[in-house]
Write a protein that holds these residues in place. Sequence first.
Motif, mmCIF file in Angstrom:
data_model
loop_
_atom_site.group_PDB
_atom_site.id
_atom_site.type_symbol
_atom_site.label_atom_id
_atom_site.label_comp_id
_atom_site.label_asym_id
_atom_site.label_seq_id
_atom_site.Cartn_x
_atom_site.Cartn_y
_atom_site.Cartn_z
ATOM 1 N N THR A 88 0.840 -1.204 0.000
ATOM 2 C CA THR A 88 0.000 0.000 0.000
ATOM 3 C C THR A 88 0.873 1.251 0.000
ATOM 4 O OG1 THR A 88 -1.755 -1.172 1.169
ATOM 5 C CG2 THR A 88 -1.816 1.217 1.253
ATOM 6 N N ASP A 91 2.229 1.661 -3.382
ATOM 7 C CA ASP A 91 1.191 2.156 -4.283
ATOM 8 C C ASP A 91 0.991 3.659 -4.115
ATOM 9 O OD1 ASP A 91 0.836 -0.387 -5.272
ATOM 10 O OD2 ASP A 91 -0.978 -0.803 -4.098
ATOM 11 N N HIS A 92 1.004 4.126 -2.854
ATOM 12 C CA HIS A 92 0.853 5.564 -2.599
ATOM 13 C C HIS A 92 2.018 6.350 -3.197
ATOM 14 C CE1 HIS A 92 -2.725 5.263 -0.219
ATOM 15 N NE2 HIS A 92 -2.153 4.559 0.750
ATOM 16 N N SER A 94 3.949 5.410 -5.635
ATOM 17 C CA SER A 94 3.847 5.345 -7.097
ATOM 18 C C SER A 94 2.812 6.332 -7.613
ATOM 19 C CB SER A 94 3.475 3.931 -7.542
ATOM 20 O OG SER A 94 4.512 3.036 -7.240
#
Length: 172
Positions: A88, A91-92, A94
Motif C-alpha cells: 500500500t 502504491d501511494h 507510485s
Amino acid sequence: MTDHTELKRLLDACRAENCNGSSEFGKAVGELFDVCTVETIADLVAENERLDASFKNFHRSLCARFGYYHDDIDWQRDQVSLEEHLATQFDHVSAEAGALRSQMEVVQRGAGQLKAENESMAAVLAGCREFIMSDAKVRHMLDETGEVSPLFPRRKAILASIDAATGKGEQA
C-alpha cells in the motif's frame, strides 16, 4: 552457521522414495541416528533460534521504517499484513510519483508556451527598435557613432528599455 551437508545427505537417504525396501530404510535411519548426537541437535536448535531472532529483528526494523506496529508475540502471523502495508505504501508513492510526473509535464508545456511567447515578443521588440532607429536616421537624430543623440532622451530611454528586455543592453 554449521555446515550440515552430511546431515542433509543422510536425511535425504531416509526418504521413502530413496529407499528400496525396509532394510535399506532401516540402514539409512541408523546412519542418520549415528550422526544425530545431542550436540548436533542442540546446534540445530541454537542456529534455528539465532535465525528466528535475526528475522524477528529484521521484521521489527521494517515495521519501524514503514510506520507499522510490530507485535512481539504474533509477529510471524503478522508478516502478511506487513507485506500488504508495504505494498500500500508503495502504491501511494507510485501514485504520488505519477501525479508529480503529470504536474511536471504541465510545467514543461507552460515553459514551452512561455518560451514561444518570449521569442515572439523579442521579434516584435526587435522590429520596434529597427523602426525607431530608422525614423531617427530620417529625422537626423543620430550622433556621429550612429546612435540616437543624447539630445533625445525619451527616444534613448525607449531604446534602452527595448535592449534591456531583449538582453542586448549594456551589461556591467
